[in-house]
Write a protein that holds these residues in place. Structure first.
Motif, PDB file in Angstrom:
ATOM      1  N   ALA A  19     -76.668  57.357  -0.829  1.00 41.77           N
ATOM      2  CA  ALA A  19     -77.007  57.045   0.470  1.00 41.77           C
ATOM      3  C   ALA A  19     -75.769  55.763   0.554  1.00 41.77           C
ATOM      4  CB  ALA A  19     -78.278  56.682   0.416  1.00 41.77           C
ATOM      5  N   ILE A  20     -75.679  54.973  -0.072  1.00 38.48           N
ATOM      6  CA  ILE A  20     -74.359  53.675  -0.299  1.00 38.48           C
ATOM      7  C   ILE A  20     -73.270  54.448   0.087  1.00 38.48           C
ATOM      8  CG2 ILE A  20     -73.662  51.829  -1.327  1.00 38.48           C
ATOM      9  CD1 ILE A  20     -75.943  51.376  -2.703  1.00 38.48           C
ATOM     10  N   GLU A  31     -76.756  47.461  11.712  1.00 33.41           N
ATOM     11  CA  GLU A  31     -77.735  48.269  10.541  1.00 33.41           C
ATOM     12  C   GLU A  31     -78.247  49.336  11.624  1.00 33.41           C
ATOM     13  OE1 GLU A  31     -81.470  46.870   8.904  1.00 33.41           O
ATOM     14  OE2 GLU A  31     -80.521  45.219   9.125  1.00 33.41           O
ATOM     15  N   LYS A  32     -78.920  49.602  12.393  1.00 37.13           N
ATOM     16  CA  LYS A  32     -79.601  50.481  13.646  1.00 37.13           C
ATOM     17  C   LYS A  32     -78.594  51.537  12.611  1.00 37.13           C
ATOM     18  CE  LYS A  32     -81.461  51.756  17.891  1.00 37.13           C
ATOM     19  NZ  LYS A  32     -81.801  50.715  19.551  1.00 37.13           N
ATOM     20  N   GLU A  33     -77.825  51.283  13.846  1.00 31.96           N
ATOM     21  CA  GLU A  33     -76.624  52.334  13.460  1.00 31.96           C
ATOM     22  C   GLU A  33     -76.529  53.169  12.554  1.00 31.96           C
ATOM     23  OE1 GLU A  33     -72.976  52.078  17.005  1.00 31.96           O
ATOM     24  OE2 GLU A  33     -72.942  50.566  15.085  1.00 31.96           O
ATOM     25  N   VAL A  34     -76.173  52.539  11.171  1.00 32.22           N
ATOM     26  CA  VAL A  34     -76.020  53.041   9.831  1.00 32.22           C
ATOM     27  C   VAL A  34     -77.719  53.462   9.489  1.00 32.22           C
ATOM     28  CG1 VAL A  34     -75.872  52.428   7.453  1.00 32.22           C
ATOM     29  CG2 VAL A  34     -75.171  51.372   8.605  1.00 32.22           C
ATOM     30  N   ARG A  35     -78.469  52.986  10.209  1.00 33.23           N
ATOM     31  CA  ARG A  35     -79.712  53.191   9.449  1.00 33.23           C
ATOM     32  C   ARG A  35     -80.173  54.642  10.330  1.00 33.23           C
ATOM     33  NH1 ARG A  35     -84.290  50.377   7.114  1.00 33.23           N
ATOM     34  NH2 ARG A  35     -83.623  48.121   7.076  1.00 33.23           N
ATOM     35  N   LEU A  63     -78.277  57.428   8.510  1.00 27.85           N
ATOM     36  CA  LEU A  63     -78.841  58.169   7.297  1.00 27.85           C
ATOM     37  C   LEU A  63     -79.638  59.032   7.385  1.00 27.85           C
ATOM     38  CD1 LEU A  63     -77.471  54.675   4.775  1.00 27.85           C
ATOM     39  CD2 LEU A  63     -77.410  56.568   4.732  1.00 27.85           C
ATOM     40  N   LYS A  64     -80.296  58.145   8.152  1.00 28.55           N
ATOM     41  CA  LYS A  64     -81.941  59.460   8.318  1.00 28.55           C
ATOM     42  C   LYS A  64     -81.659  60.947   9.070  1.00 28.55           C
ATOM     43  CE  LYS A  64     -85.399  56.171  10.389  1.00 28.55           C
ATOM     44  NZ  LYS A  64     -85.686  55.163  11.532  1.00 28.55           N
ATOM     45  N   GLN A  65     -80.287  60.739   9.717  1.00 31.47           N
ATOM     46  CA  GLN A  65     -80.184  62.191  10.020  1.00 31.47           C
ATOM     47  C   GLN A  65     -79.487  63.029   8.157  1.00 31.47           C
ATOM     48  OE1 GLN A  65     -76.664  60.962  12.679  1.00 31.47           O
ATOM     49  NE2 GLN A  65     -78.163  61.193  14.016  1.00 31.47           N
ATOM     50  N   LYS A  66     -79.140  62.119   7.671  1.00 34.48           N
ATOM     51  CA  LYS A  66     -78.602  62.954   6.458  1.00 34.48           C
ATOM     52  C   LYS A  66     -79.908  63.550   5.331  1.00 34.48           C
ATOM     53  CE  LYS A  66     -74.254  62.563   6.427  1.00 34.48           C
ATOM     54  NZ  LYS A  66     -73.012  63.746   6.404  1.00 34.48           N
ATOM     55  N   ASP A  67     -81.089  63.350   6.014  1.00 32.96           N
ATOM     56  CA  ASP A  67     -82.392  63.287   5.167  1.00 32.96           C
ATOM     57  C   ASP A  67     -83.163  62.289   4.179  1.00 32.96           C
ATOM     58  OD1 ASP A  67     -83.418  65.105   7.339  1.00 32.96           O
ATOM     59  OD2 ASP A  67     -82.113  66.526   6.466  1.00 32.96           O
ATOM     60  N   TYR A  68     -82.640  61.423   4.187  1.00 32.90           N
ATOM     61  CA  TYR A  68     -83.328  59.875   3.420  1.00 32.90           C
ATOM     62  C   TYR A  68     -84.142  59.246   3.162  1.00 32.90           C
ATOM     63  CZ  TYR A  68     -77.775  60.251   0.947  1.00 32.90           C
ATOM     64  OH  TYR A  68     -77.052  60.581   0.902  1.00 32.90           O
ATOM     65  N   SER A  69     -85.472  58.994   2.448  1.00 33.93           N
ATOM     66  CA  SER A  69     -86.436  58.418   2.358  1.00 33.93           C
ATOM     67  C   SER A  69     -86.429  57.321   3.583  1.00 33.93           C
ATOM     68  CB  SER A  69     -87.020  58.389   1.855  1.00 33.93           C
ATOM     69  OG  SER A  69     -86.556  57.744   0.815  1.00 33.93           O
ATOM     70  N   GLU A  70     -87.102  56.727   3.919  1.00 32.46           N
ATOM     71  CA  GLU A  70     -86.728  55.360   4.221  1.00 32.46           C
ATOM     72  C   GLU A  70     -86.549  54.139   3.043  1.00 32.46           C
ATOM     73  OE1 GLU A  70     -87.028  53.395   7.385  1.00 32.46           O
ATOM     74  OE2 GLU A  70     -87.068  56.330   8.020  1.00 32.46           O
ATOM     75  N   GLU A  71     -87.299  54.221   2.138  1.00 37.17           N
ATOM     76  CA  GLU A  71     -87.489  53.298   0.701  1.00 37.17           C
ATOM     77  C   GLU A  71     -85.525  53.474   0.729  1.00 37.17           C
ATOM     78  OE1 GLU A  71     -89.295  55.861   0.925  1.00 37.17           O
ATOM     79  OE2 GLU A  71     -91.652  55.122   1.364  1.00 37.17           O
ATOM     80  N   VAL A  72     -85.646  54.809   0.131  1.00 35.38           N
ATOM     81  CA  VAL A  72     -83.940  54.409  -0.346  1.00 35.38           C
ATOM     82  C   VAL A  72     -82.527  54.309   0.070  1.00 35.38           C
ATOM     83  CG1 VAL A  72     -82.427  56.295  -0.633  1.00 35.38           C
ATOM     84  CG2 VAL A  72     -84.097  56.668  -1.622  1.00 35.38           C
ATOM     85  N   ILE A  73     -83.574  54.466   1.841  1.00 35.69           N
ATOM     86  CA  ILE A  73     -82.291  53.538   3.357  1.00 35.69           C
ATOM     87  C   ILE A  73     -82.473  52.610   3.222  1.00 35.69           C
ATOM     88  CG2 ILE A  73     -82.660  53.848   5.914  1.00 35.69           C
ATOM     89  CD1 ILE A  73     -82.614  56.220   6.146  1.00 35.69           C
ATOM     90  N   GLN A  74     -83.375  51.942   2.835  1.00 35.84           N
ATOM     91  CA  GLN A  74     -83.792  50.282   3.193  1.00 35.84           C
ATOM     92  C   GLN A  74     -83.063  50.052   1.845  1.00 35.84           C
ATOM     93  OE1 GLN A  74     -84.920  48.232   5.671  1.00 35.84           O
ATOM     94  NE2 GLN A  74     -84.197  46.616   3.572  1.00 35.84           N
ATOM     95  N   ALA A  99     -79.774  51.047   1.061  1.00 35.19           N
ATOM     96  CA  ALA A  99     -79.103  51.099   0.632  1.00 35.19           C
ATOM     97  C   ALA A  99     -78.177  50.148   1.779  1.00 35.19           C
ATOM     98  CB  ALA A  99     -78.121  52.765   1.780  1.00 35.19           C
ATOM     99  N   ILE A 100     -79.110  49.848   2.684  1.00 35.00           N
ATOM    100  CA  ILE A 100     -78.819  49.088   3.963  1.00 35.00           C
ATOM    101  C   ILE A 100     -78.859  47.599   3.412  1.00 35.00           C
ATOM    102  CG2 ILE A 100     -80.151  47.639   5.743  1.00 35.00           C
ATOM    103  CD1 ILE A 100     -78.812  50.341   6.360  1.00 35.00           C
ATOM    104  N   THR A 101     -79.497  46.704   2.703  1.00 34.49           N
ATOM    105  CA  THR A 101     -79.927  45.935   2.250  1.00 34.49           C
ATOM    106  C   THR A 101     -78.286  45.617   1.086  1.00 34.49           C
ATOM    107  OG1 THR A 101     -82.276  46.090   1.202  1.00 34.49           O
ATOM    108  CG2 THR A 101     -80.938  44.412  -0.199  1.00 34.49           C
TER     109      THR A 101
END
Length: 276
Positions: free
Chosen positions: A66-67, A81-85, A88-99, A101-103
């Motif tokens: 995800a990173i 941040e919203k655009e990156v989220r 990554l959602k379109q790539k089917d990553y879970s919310e936990e993994v996305i967070q 990567a965002i962090t």
């Protein structure tokens, strides 16, 4: 517990490794990891893994992927941040993994919304004819906070907004030669509102533009409309026909005096009973 039977490099991606578990004497594909994860968890042939180990390995590998996707996405241009989220959602990553990567991207300053907001406003001012309201709305849609948006809009001086509004009006007037002044002002006002200019800016721009038309210009405009409308209402006769033409032109903002004059000129030109 499952035991690793084989580790092999993927054919299409040499940076990832396929992990196989022993299954009835043969290797059965289990999952894949990158070189960093392979080293981090010391994955080797013969190593036994618990269910928790497998979940942890896959989670950490997912975070790394995800990173990688986030950084690649950000390398094209600055993103919020919203655009990156969303990406990554379109790539089917879970919310936990996305967070995770965002962090990471925030910590490394790959995502910097303050820099983004100020750069966004400066670019729009330099290259587009949007008013401050439209820029504000677009920043909101990208997830920028209201406070940061208002700070960034300091890069959009009122004088610049007025200049842009005047340019839009002047350009619009070139395509409104067959309209009355009332209609032209109304349409210009609507266009500026759609582009995000506020009331004060619109009023200043409209007051600055020269709206005057010569008597001859206005007469030509009304006469052209009379010709067009008399043809449109040709199925009607006499007073009814003239009445419909008058009503249509009055709604367009022309004075009754000018309308009557144009109708009289039309009748004089067609007094021999010409059918139009």
């Amino acid at each position: 517990m499952p035991k690793i039977a084989k580790i092999s490099v993927q054919r299409k991606n040499k940076e990832r490794y396929n992990i196989y578990f022993e299954q009835k004497g043969e290797g059965e594909y289990a999952f894949s990891v990158d070189a960093h994860t392979l080293t981090q968890f010391r994955l080797t042939k013969g190593l036994e893994l618990s269910d928790f180990d497998i979940q942890d390995i896959q989670y950490q590998d997912g975070v790394r992927r995800a990173i990688h996707h986030a950084i690649s996405f950000l390398s094209i241009r600055m993103r919020t941040e919203k655009e990156v989220r969303t990406y990554l959602k379109q790539k089917d990553y879970s919310e936990e993994v996305i967070q995770e990567a965002i962090t990471y991207c925030l910590q490394q300053k790959y995502i910097n919304e303050r820099d983004f907001a100020f750069a966004f406003v400066r670019t729009d001012v330099a290259t587009k004819d949007w008013g401050p309201g439209a820029v504000r709305r677009r920043l909101y849609e990208k997830g920028i906070s209201l406070q940061l948006t208002e700070e960034a809009l300091g890069e959009y001086p009122v004088e610049t907004a007025i200049e842009k509004a005047m340019a839009i009006v002047e350009k619009a007037l070139a395509s409104m030669k067959k309209e009355s002044n009332i209609q032209r002002k109304q349409k210009c006002m609507e266009r500026l509102q759609q582009k995000g200019y506020d009331h004060a800016c619109i009023q200043t721009a409209l007051e600055t533009v020269d709206w005057t038309q010569s008597e001859e210009e206005e007469a030509d405009v009304v006469q052209a409309w009379v010709e067009k409308l008399m043809w449109k209402y040709r199925q009607h006769e006499g007073f009814q026909r003239e009445s419909k033409v008058k009503q249509a032109l009055y709604r367009k903002g022309f004075s009754l005096e000018r309308i009557d004059q144009a109708l009289q000129e039309w009748k004089e030109e067609n007094e021999h009973g010409e059918t139009v």
